[in-house]
Scaffold this motif. Sequence first.
Motif, PDB file in Angstrom:
ATOM      1  N   ILE A  48       0.873  -1.178   0.000  1.00 32.16           N
ATOM      2  CA  ILE A  48       0.000   0.000   0.000  1.00 32.16           C
ATOM      3  C   ILE A  48       0.910   1.228   0.000  1.00 32.16           C
ATOM      4  O   ILE A  48       1.669   1.448   0.935  1.00 32.16           O
ATOM      5  N   GLU A  49       0.828   2.016  -1.028  1.00 31.05           N
ATOM      6  CA  GLU A  49       1.752   3.132  -1.189  1.00 31.05           C
ATOM      7  C   GLU A  49       1.135   4.489  -0.855  1.00 31.05           C
ATOM      8  O   GLU A  49       1.852   5.459  -0.633  1.00 31.05           O
ATOM      9  N   MET A  50      -0.202   4.561  -0.817  1.00 29.01           N
ATOM     10  CA  MET A  50      -0.831   5.858  -0.567  1.00 29.01           C
ATOM     11  C   MET A  50      -2.108   5.680   0.248  1.00 29.01           C
ATOM     12  O   MET A  50      -2.911   4.796  -0.021  1.00 29.01           O
ATOM     13  N   LEU A  51      -2.270   6.564   1.233  1.00 29.75           N
ATOM     14  CA  LEU A  51      -3.485   6.598   2.043  1.00 29.75           C
ATOM     15  C   LEU A  51      -4.080   7.991   1.919  1.00 29.75           C
ATOM     16  O   LEU A  51      -3.425   8.990   2.204  1.00 29.75           O
ATOM     17  N   VAL A  52      -5.328   8.075   1.489  1.00 33.12           N
ATOM     18  CA  VAL A  52      -5.991   9.353   1.253  1.00 33.12           C
ATOM     19  C   VAL A  52      -7.171   9.490   2.220  1.00 33.12           C
ATOM     20  O   VAL A  52      -8.053   8.619   2.253  1.00 33.12           O
ATOM     21  N   LEU A  53      -7.189  10.578   3.000  1.00 30.69           N
ATOM     22  CA  LEU A  53      -8.305  10.871   3.896  1.00 30.69           C
ATOM     23  C   LEU A  53      -9.228  11.877   3.228  1.00 30.69           C
ATOM     24  O   LEU A  53      -8.780  12.937   2.775  1.00 30.69           O
ATOM     25  N   GLU A  54     -10.516  11.568   3.183  1.00 27.80           N
ATOM     26  CA  GLU A  54     -11.498  12.441   2.560  1.00 27.80           C
ATOM     27  C   GLU A  54     -12.573  12.820   3.575  1.00 27.80           C
ATOM     28  O   GLU A  54     -12.911  12.050   4.461  1.00 27.80           O
ATOM     29  N   GLY A  55     -13.119  14.015   3.442  1.00 32.56           N
ATOM     30  CA  GLY A  55     -14.165  14.472   4.347  1.00 32.56           C
ATOM     31  C   GLY A  55     -13.812  15.813   4.958  1.00 32.56           C
ATOM     32  O   GLY A  55     -12.646  16.225   4.965  1.00 32.56           O
ATOM     33  N   ASP A  56     -14.821  16.495   5.461  1.00 31.99           N
ATOM     34  CA  ASP A  56     -14.623  17.790   6.107  1.00 31.99           C
ATOM     35  C   ASP A  56     -14.245  17.536   7.562  1.00 31.99           C
ATOM     36  O   ASP A  56     -15.112  17.394   8.435  1.00 31.99           O
ATOM     37  N   LEU A  57     -12.957  17.485   7.832  1.00 29.07           N
ATOM     38  CA  LEU A  57     -12.452  17.093   9.141  1.00 29.07           C
ATOM     39  C   LEU A  57     -12.066  18.317   9.962  1.00 29.07           C
ATOM     40  O   LEU A  57     -11.186  19.081   9.584  1.00 29.07           O
ATOM     41  N   SER A  76      -0.794  -6.454   2.484  1.00 26.98           N
ATOM     42  CA  SER A  76      -0.657  -5.942   1.122  1.00 26.98           C
ATOM     43  C   SER A  76      -1.938  -5.238   0.714  1.00 26.98           C
ATOM     44  O   SER A  76      -2.931  -5.226   1.448  1.00 26.98           O
ATOM     45  N   PHE A  77      -1.937  -4.664  -0.471  1.00 31.55           N
ATOM     46  CA  PHE A  77      -3.122  -3.996  -0.989  1.00 31.55           C
ATOM     47  C   PHE A  77      -4.298  -4.970  -1.054  1.00 31.55           C
ATOM     48  O   PHE A  77      -5.417  -4.642  -0.645  1.00 31.55           O
ATOM     49  N   VAL A  78      -4.049  -6.176  -1.544  1.00 29.90           N
ATOM     50  CA  VAL A  78      -5.108  -7.175  -1.679  1.00 29.90           C
ATOM     51  C   VAL A  78      -5.516  -7.736  -0.321  1.00 29.90           C
ATOM     52  O   VAL A  78      -6.684  -7.968  -0.048  1.00 29.90           O
ATOM     53  N   GLY A  79      -4.543  -7.928   0.553  1.00 29.06           N
ATOM     54  CA  GLY A  79      -4.816  -8.571   1.830  1.00 29.06           C
ATOM     55  C   GLY A  79      -5.455  -7.682   2.869  1.00 29.06           C
ATOM     56  O   GLY A  79      -5.920  -8.175   3.905  1.00 29.06           O
ATOM     57  N   LEU A  80      -5.512  -6.361   2.641  1.00 32.91           N
ATOM     58  CA  LEU A  80      -6.077  -5.462   3.637  1.00 32.91           C
ATOM     59  C   LEU A  80      -7.544  -5.799   3.903  1.00 32.91           C
ATOM     60  O   LEU A  80      -8.348  -5.919   2.977  1.00 32.91           O
ATOM     61  N   ASP A  81      -7.903  -5.946   5.183  1.00 31.89           N
ATOM     62  CA  ASP A  81      -9.270  -6.259   5.604  1.00 31.89           C
ATOM     63  C   ASP A  81     -10.038  -4.945   5.759  1.00 31.89           C
ATOM     64  O   ASP A  81      -9.883  -4.235   6.758  1.00 31.89           O
ATOM     65  N   VAL A  82     -10.866  -4.638   4.780  1.00 26.52           N
ATOM     66  CA  VAL A  82     -11.592  -3.364   4.767  1.00 26.52           C
ATOM     67  C   VAL A  82     -12.547  -3.256   5.949  1.00 26.52           C
ATOM     68  O   VAL A  82     -12.657  -2.200   6.571  1.00 26.52           O
ATOM     69  N   ASN A  83     -13.238  -4.340   6.279  1.00 25.97           N
ATOM     70  CA  ASN A  83     -14.207  -4.300   7.383  1.00 25.97           C
ATOM     71  C   ASN A  83     -13.521  -4.037   8.723  1.00 25.97           C
ATOM     72  O   ASN A  83     -14.014  -3.253   9.544  1.00 25.97           O
ATOM     73  N   ALA A  84     -12.387  -4.692   8.954  1.00 27.13           N
ATOM     74  CA  ALA A  84     -11.648  -4.478  10.203  1.00 27.13           C
ATOM     75  C   ALA A  84     -11.107  -3.059  10.261  1.00 27.13           C
ATOM     76  O   ALA A  84     -11.146  -2.408  11.321  1.00 27.13           O
ATOM     77  N   ALA A  85     -10.603  -2.558   9.141  1.00 21.98           N
ATOM     78  CA  ALA A  85     -10.085  -1.192   9.103  1.00 21.98           C
ATOM     79  C   ALA A  85     -11.189  -0.183   9.380  1.00 21.98           C
ATOM     80  O   ALA A  85     -10.998   0.784  10.131  1.00 21.98           O
ATOM     81  N   GLN A  86     -12.357  -0.400   8.799  1.00 19.58           N
ATOM     82  CA  GLN A  86     -13.483   0.514   9.011  1.00 19.58           C
ATOM     83  C   GLN A  86     -13.918   0.512  10.474  1.00 19.58           C
ATOM     84  O   GLN A  86     -14.186   1.570  11.052  1.00 19.58           O
ATOM     85  N   ALA A  87     -13.976  -0.670  11.083  1.00 14.54           N
ATOM     86  CA  ALA A  87     -14.373  -0.767  12.495  1.00 14.54           C
ATOM     87  C   ALA A  87     -13.390  -0.019  13.390  1.00 14.54           C
ATOM     88  O   ALA A  87     -13.792   0.672  14.339  1.00 14.54           O
ATOM     89  N   ASN A  88     -12.107  -0.138  13.106  1.00 17.20           N
ATOM     90  CA  ASN A  88     -11.093   0.550  13.912  1.00 17.20           C
ATOM     91  C   ASN A  88     -11.245   2.062  13.820  1.00 17.20           C
ATOM     92  O   ASN A  88     -11.124   2.778  14.816  1.00 17.20           O
ATOM     93  N   VAL A  89     -11.500   2.556  12.616  1.00 18.01           N
ATOM     94  CA  VAL A  89     -11.626   4.007  12.421  1.00 18.01           C
ATOM     95  C   VAL A  89     -12.896   4.530  13.084  1.00 18.01           C
ATOM     96  O   VAL A  89     -12.895   5.607  13.690  1.00 18.01           O
ATOM     97  N   GLU A  90     -13.987   3.791  12.992  1.00 17.38           N
ATOM     98  CA  GLU A  90     -15.249   4.249  13.563  1.00 17.38           C
ATOM     99  C   GLU A  90     -15.235   4.254  15.090  1.00 17.38           C
ATOM    100  O   GLU A  90     -16.131   4.829  15.712  1.00 17.38           O
ATOM    101  N   ASN A  91     -14.240   3.625  15.691  1.00 18.43           N
ATOM    102  CA  ASN A  91     -14.094   3.652  17.148  1.00 18.43           C
ATOM    103  C   ASN A  91     -13.390   4.917  17.645  1.00 18.43           C
ATOM    104  O   ASN A  91     -13.309   5.143  18.856  1.00 18.43           O
ATOM    105  N   LEU A  92     -12.899   5.731  16.728  1.00 16.70           N
ATOM    106  CA  LEU A  92     -12.162   6.929  17.112  1.00 16.70           C
ATOM    107  C   LEU A  92     -13.101   8.052  17.560  1.00 16.70           C
ATOM    108  O   LEU A  92     -14.261   8.127  17.141  1.00 16.70           O
ATOM    109  N   ASP A  93     -12.558   8.944  18.401  1.00 19.04           N
ATOM    110  CA  ASP A  93     -13.292  10.143  18.808  1.00 19.04           C
ATOM    111  C   ASP A  93     -13.739  10.940  17.583  1.00 19.04           C
ATOM    112  O   ASP A  93     -12.970  11.114  16.623  1.00 19.04           O
ATOM    113  N   TRP A  94     -14.973  11.417  17.640  1.00 17.09           N
ATOM    114  CA  TRP A  94     -15.540  12.321  16.648  1.00 17.09           C
ATOM    115  C   TRP A  94     -15.859  11.685  15.299  1.00 17.09           C
ATOM    116  O   TRP A  94     -16.327  12.366  14.389  1.00 17.09           O
TER     117      TRP A  94
END
Length: 250
Positions: A48-57, A76-94
């Motif tokens: 994974i070479e690039m991570l892009v954050l989108e939204g009015d933060l 790797s790009f293919v091996g990344l677990d999207v559901n686990a990543a989403q759950a981790n981010v949604e646990n953050l403040d705000w």
Amino acid sequence: MSAFSERLKQLEWPFWIGVAFFVAVIFSAIYLTLAASEWLKDKKQLPIEMLVLEGDLKQVDEKAVLKALEPQMQSSFVGLDVNAAQANVENLDWVYWAAIRKEWPSTIKVNLVEQQAKAKWNDDFLLNHLGEVFKADTQKLDMFLPSLNGPINEASLVLEHYQDFSALLALHKMKAVALTFTDRHSVKLLLDNGIELKLGRENWVARIKRFLEFYPRLATQHQIQYVDLRYDTGFAVGELKEQQDTTITG
């Protein structure tokens, strides 16, 4: 040995050779599939070479987002677990909502929607625009939030009442900064000028209107601490200096 038996014996060898070949093909396919899967999951092969954050933060800490994604970013790009990543981010403040998608060949895009804080709730929590309770650090807030207190399971109802009362008060250039809604549905409203309105358990809007009708005259005659509107036709005024009640009917 009969001619039929001899013929049957001759046919057995091709059959078993075919079975062995078929089994070998199956095992080879399984091996190649597993090998390809491991290769695709290898971070060195498709990193994974690039991570892009989108939204009015405004409140979300970008560093916290990166840290939350760190375990998945080891894949790797293919091996990344999207559901686990989403759950981790949604646990953050705000963070109210998160969507994570892959963009070939090496980019991960994270779209975030922040919580919209509308009020403080029971001192330690916040309410969003839907009246949902959430916990977050308020140190970065640069906006006023009213203080609402009430039963745990009635947060959305308390927020709805506060918004209704605020709309009425705003017509008279007044503002509510706090509301207390007791277990017995008795309401107290604190205004930004320090006056507390005791509204009781019913007819809240009518009682606020009664206060607004008499307030201009009251303000010139009293240094008001509170106005008790829990009467059918009148109200009582508590004054700051004398600390005494004045009952007015009307």
